[in-house]
Design a protein around this motif. Structure first.
Motif, PDB file in Angstrom:
ATOM      1  N   ARG A 139      32.792   6.262 -29.623  1.00 36.17           N
ATOM      2  CA  ARG A 139      34.156   5.812 -29.352  1.00 36.17           C
ATOM      3  C   ARG A 139      34.709   6.608 -28.174  1.00 36.17           C
ATOM      4  N   PHE A 140      35.436   5.917 -27.301  1.00 41.44           N
ATOM      5  CA  PHE A 140      36.035   6.623 -26.172  1.00 41.44           C
ATOM      6  C   PHE A 140      37.491   6.205 -26.007  1.00 41.44           C
ATOM      7  N   ALA A 141      38.279   7.166 -25.543  1.00 43.06           N
ATOM      8  CA  ALA A 141      39.702   6.925 -25.271  1.00 43.06           C
ATOM      9  C   ALA A 141      40.018   7.459 -23.889  1.00 43.06           C
ATOM     10  N   ILE A 142      40.834   6.719 -23.153  1.00 40.06           N
ATOM     11  CA  ILE A 142      41.222   7.113 -21.788  1.00 40.06           C
ATOM     12  C   ILE A 142      42.738   7.119 -21.685  1.00 40.06           C
ATOM     13  N   ARG A 143      43.264   8.245 -21.220  1.00 40.97           N
ATOM     14  CA  ARG A 143      44.713   8.362 -21.001  1.00 40.97           C
ATOM     15  C   ARG A 143      44.967   8.768 -19.548  1.00 40.97           C
ATOM     16  N   TYR A 144      46.108   8.362 -19.040  1.00 42.26           N
ATOM     17  CA  TYR A 144      46.483   8.691 -17.667  1.00 42.26           C
ATOM     18  C   TYR A 144      47.757   9.535 -17.691  1.00 42.26           C
ATOM     19  N   LYS A 145      47.762  10.574 -16.881  1.00 41.42           N
ATOM     20  CA  LYS A 145      48.910  11.476 -16.812  1.00 41.42           C
ATOM     21  C   LYS A 145      49.363  11.542 -15.350  1.00 41.42           C
ATOM     22  N   ARG A 146      50.673  11.219 -15.136  1.00 45.38           N
ATOM     23  CA  ARG A 146      51.163  11.184 -13.756  1.00 45.38           C
ATOM     24  C   ARG A 146      52.649  11.486 -13.721  1.00 45.38           C
ATOM     25  N   SER A 147      53.022  12.302 -12.765  1.00 45.56           N
ATOM     26  CA  SER A 147      54.445  12.531 -12.505  1.00 45.56           C
ATOM     27  C   SER A 147      54.986  11.381 -11.654  1.00 45.56           C
ATOM     28  N   PHE A 148      56.249  11.124 -11.742  1.00 47.98           N
ATOM     29  CA  PHE A 148      56.847   9.939 -11.132  1.00 47.98           C
ATOM     30  C   PHE A 148      56.656   9.879  -9.623  1.00 47.98           C
ATOM     31  N   PHE A 149      56.754  11.004  -8.919  1.00 43.33           N
ATOM     32  CA  PHE A 149      56.705  10.990  -7.459  1.00 43.33           C
ATOM     33  C   PHE A 149      55.312  11.317  -6.907  1.00 43.33           C
ATOM     34  N   GLN A 150      54.329  11.545  -7.741  1.00 44.15           N
ATOM     35  CA  GLN A 150      52.995  11.890  -7.258  1.00 44.15           C
ATOM     36  C   GLN A 150      52.212  10.648  -6.845  1.00 44.15           C
ATOM     37  N   LYS A 151      51.366  10.814  -5.805  1.00 44.83           N
ATOM     38  CA  LYS A 151      50.530   9.716  -5.328  1.00 44.83           C
ATOM     39  C   LYS A 151      49.191   9.634  -6.075  1.00 44.83           C
ATOM     40  N   ARG A 152      48.889  10.676  -6.868  1.00 42.07           N
ATOM     41  CA  ARG A 152      47.645  10.682  -7.626  1.00 42.07           C
ATOM     42  C   ARG A 152      47.947  10.902  -9.109  1.00 42.07           C
ATOM     43  N   LYS A 153      46.981  10.601  -9.951  1.00 40.73           N
ATOM     44  CA  LYS A 153      47.163  10.784 -11.389  1.00 40.73           C
ATOM     45  C   LYS A 153      45.900  11.414 -11.986  1.00 40.73           C
ATOM     46  N   THR A 154      46.076  11.951 -13.184  1.00 40.10           N
ATOM     47  CA  THR A 154      44.975  12.621 -13.869  1.00 40.10           C
ATOM     48  C   THR A 154      44.451  11.733 -14.996  1.00 40.10           C
ATOM     49  N   VAL A 155      43.121  11.609 -15.064  1.00 38.74           N
ATOM     50  CA  VAL A 155      42.466  10.825 -16.108  1.00 38.74           C
ATOM     51  C   VAL A 155      41.960  11.784 -17.182  1.00 38.74           C
ATOM     52  N   LEU A 156      42.340  11.536 -18.430  1.00 39.42           N
ATOM     53  CA  LEU A 156      41.883  12.342 -19.558  1.00 39.42           C
ATOM     54  C   LEU A 156      41.004  11.459 -20.444  1.00 39.42           C
ATOM     55  N   MET A 157      39.708  11.818 -20.554  1.00 42.12           N
ATOM     56  CA  MET A 157      38.747  11.027 -21.316  1.00 42.12           C
ATOM     57  C   MET A 157      38.281  11.801 -22.542  1.00 42.12           C
ATOM     58  N   THR A 158      38.214  11.117 -23.665  1.00 43.30           N
ATOM     59  CA  THR A 158      37.709  11.684 -24.912  1.00 43.30           C
ATOM     60  C   THR A 158      36.582  10.808 -25.437  1.00 43.30           C
ATOM     61  N   VAL A 159      35.455  11.433 -25.774  1.00 45.54           N
ATOM     62  CA  VAL A 159      34.305  10.710 -26.321  1.00 45.54           C
ATOM     63  C   VAL A 159      34.013  11.269 -27.708  1.00 45.54           C
ATOM     64  N   THR A 160      34.018  10.401 -28.716  1.00 46.38           N
ATOM     65  CA  THR A 160      33.737  10.810 -30.098  1.00 46.38           C
ATOM     66  C   THR A 160      32.450  10.116 -30.544  1.00 46.38           C
ATOM     67  N   ALA A 161      31.433  10.930 -30.853  1.00 48.30           N
ATOM     68  CA  ALA A 161      30.107  10.389 -31.160  1.00 48.30           C
ATOM     69  C   ALA A 161      29.695  10.709 -32.590  1.00 48.30           C
ATOM     70  N   GLU A 162      28.990   9.767 -33.212  1.00 51.92           N
ATOM     71  CA  GLU A 162      28.469   9.996 -34.561  1.00 51.92           C
ATOM     72  C   GLU A 162      27.256  10.906 -34.553  1.00 51.92           C
TER      73      GLU A 162
END
Length: 232
Positions: A139-162
């Motif tokens: 299972r994987f989850a992807i979240r994006y983190k960004r400040s309002f005035f920034q031109k770039r954003k940060t990707v946070l990925m989580t992988v949960t494996a059996e």
């Protein structure tokens, strides 16, 4: 023990029409025997455990199969001698499979010569089949983190494996303007470490504000037989 390429000798015996059936944790194999053959070797390889050394060994040795090739100790440990009489008594060949993953079976015709058994390697793959021992969930989850005035954003990925998953099984794809639909729909990036059972937090990745990321198998047929990739 040696290998011989069947193409180098048209009279060499070949295994035909190998079929597999999996039921209640048992895999049954049946095939057509050449008339002159009294024994075979059955090879079992767990595909999700094949390492890079094995793959490079197979590719680098292709040209030498015109003659005889020594059988590696890695491969030899997976082989089992099986006679025609055993086959008749058991109405085929049965193997118990448990856990997760895909298992490749190869039945080699065996010729007994003065210097030991010679196994016939077939290029037509009629002597091969793949069985599934069950798929493990990733299972994987992807979240994006960004400040309002920034031109770039940060990707946070989580992988949960059996189960443990090799880093070569997964990649992430980055695409501008929308979520990637498949591995070819954007720029592919590898992971640098294996995934342990349980929750794995990936290092943050910085992308442009209109970029999107998704995880895929690096090789769908190979790893898709062993795992299910699920988006949370």
């Amino acid at each position: 023990m040696q290998f011989m390429n069947a193409d180098a000798d048209p009279s060499a015996p070949r295994i035909r029409k190998l079929t597999l059936a999996v039921d209640d944790g048992r895999c049954s194999l049946r095939w057509l025997w050449p008339e002159q053959l009294e024994a075979v070797y059955v090879e079992r390889v767990e595909l999700n455990q094949v390492n890079d050394d094995r793959e490079s060994e197979d590719h680098s040795g292709e040209s030498s199969y015109r003659g005889h090739q020594q059988l590696s100790s890695h491969t030899q440990g997976k082989l089992k001698l099986y006679t025609r009489e055993e086959y008749k008594a058991n109405n085929g060949y049965a193997d118990r499979i448990t856990g997760f993953g895909a298992i490749q079976y190869t039945v080699y015709a065996c010729l007994m010569q003065e210097d030991g058994p010679v196994l016939i390697r077939q290029q037509d793959e009629e002597n091969q089949g793949i069985a599934s021992a069950g798929k493990a969930d990733i299972r994987f989850a992807i979240r994006y983190k960004r400040s309002f005035f920034q031109k770039r954003k940060t990707v946070l990925m989580t992988v949960t494996a059996e189960v443990p998953v090799p880093k070569e099984a997964l990649c992430y794809v980055r695409k501008q303007g929308g979520v990637p639909l498949n591995k070819e729909d954007g720029t592919v990036y590898p992971f640098v470490s294996d995934f342990a059972p349980g929750k794995n937090e990936m290092p943050p990745v910085e992308v442009a504000k209109d970029d999107y990321v998704r995880l895929f198998f690096t090789d769908g047929p190979k790893y898709g037989a062993a795992y299910r990739l699920i988006s949370d």
